[in-house]
Design a protein around this motif. Structure first.
Motif: not given
Ligand SMILES: [Mg+2]
Ligand SMILES: Nc1ncnc2c1ncn2[C@@H]1O[C@H](COP(=O)(O)OP(=O)(O)OP(=O)(O)O)[C@@H](O)[C@H]1O
Length: 260
Positions: A43, A92, A174
């Motif tokens: 990330s 995410q 993500d």
């Molecule tokens: Mg991540």
């Protein structure tokens, strides 16, 4: 399209190098999968490419080239239009993508320049169909809601629809199917496949080898801030060159067998 050379990311507070000189490329219409264990740096790498890391908190070294032009400036400002026009990221955690105290309709509309009634009408027709294509049937209810009035999986799908409507040249997704049920996951993967056919370049971050196998032309395996292996998806998955990738692949197969 995108060339990342020797990217290094250090958190100033900890003086700890989180990403250690990694390099990768994404061509036009190509999909790169970033895979690896939790905390391996996937990330943070994506956020650095997007220009989302605060330079007061992070030192970033190396080069990020977009269509052969350096975009990683010392001060940290990415070129105009980089986020939103050339690139977009599906985060995410969908809660971080929306302001908590504003209705979703208002926030979504602010992300697009809609001049005139016709433009608005067309936009909402397109949004309705984008939401339906990820299994969200009630656009009016969604637009009236505050982010915490939707489930994590619903919010994630709203974010995916809105991000895809921006038609970026490079999309970073993500873990975009982690919070959703199997039917919605299937619909999201279909949407991403369609974008790939339309020539969108993508970086897909995932723990799921099945998702990577289905969507990605090539993969890079991250461990402790390094890329330890990369190559064509099929080659990496069928004959991994490192014990770590072998274990990751085996763990994912074992898990499926367990579940089935
Ligand atoms: Mg991540
Ligand atoms: N804002 C931050 N300040 C300091 N360290 C951070 C920050 N954000 C992330 N890190 C650290 O960077 C490392 C990589 O984090 P990152 O979020 O990129 O992992 P990841 O590979 O995406 O993991 P996951 O699969 O769990 O999402 C971790 O050790 C994490 O603790």
């Amino acid at each position: 399209m995108l060339k990342v050379n020797g990217l290094e990311i250090t958190a100033r507070s900890a003086k700890e190098r989180l990403v250690k000189s990694i390099s990768f490329e994404v061509g036009k219409g190509e999909t790169l999968g970033l895979i690896g264990e939790s905390g391996s740096g996937k990330s943070i790498t994506a956020k650095a490419v997007m220009g989302l890391l605060n330079r007061r908190m992070f030192d970033i070294g190396g080069n990020i080239l977009w269509k052969n032009e350096e975009i990683l400036s010392k001060k940290g400002n990415m070129p105009r239009g980089w986020r939103g026009e050339q690139t977009a990221m599906i985060m995410q955690d969908p809660m971080t993508a929306f302001a908590p105290m504003m209705r979703l309709g208002k926030q979504i509309e602010m992300g697009f320049e809609l001049k005139g009634r016709n433009a608005k009408q067309l936009f909402y027709e397109q949004l309705d169909s984008a939401l339906k294509s990820v299994n969200l049937a009630d656009m009016k209810k969604i637009l009236k809601s505050y982010p915490d009035e939707l489930s994590g999986g619903m919010l994630q799908r709203v974010m995916i629809s809105v991000t895809l409507m921006k038609k970026p040249e490079l999309l970073i997704a993500d873990e975009c199917t982690t919070a959703v049920d199997a039917a919605s996951e299937y619909m999201i993967l279909k949407q991403l496949e369609q974008q790939r056919k339309n020539g969108m370049s993508m970086i897909i971050i995932t723990h799921d080898f099945g998702v990577a196998a289905r969507l990605c032309d090539k993969v890079a395996v991250m461990k402790s801030g390094n890329i330890i292996e990369k190559g064509k998806t099929l080659d990496v998955f069928t004959s991994p060159q490192t014990e770590y990738t072998h274990e990751l692949a085996a763990a994912s197969v074992l898990f499926r067998e367990d579940v089935c």
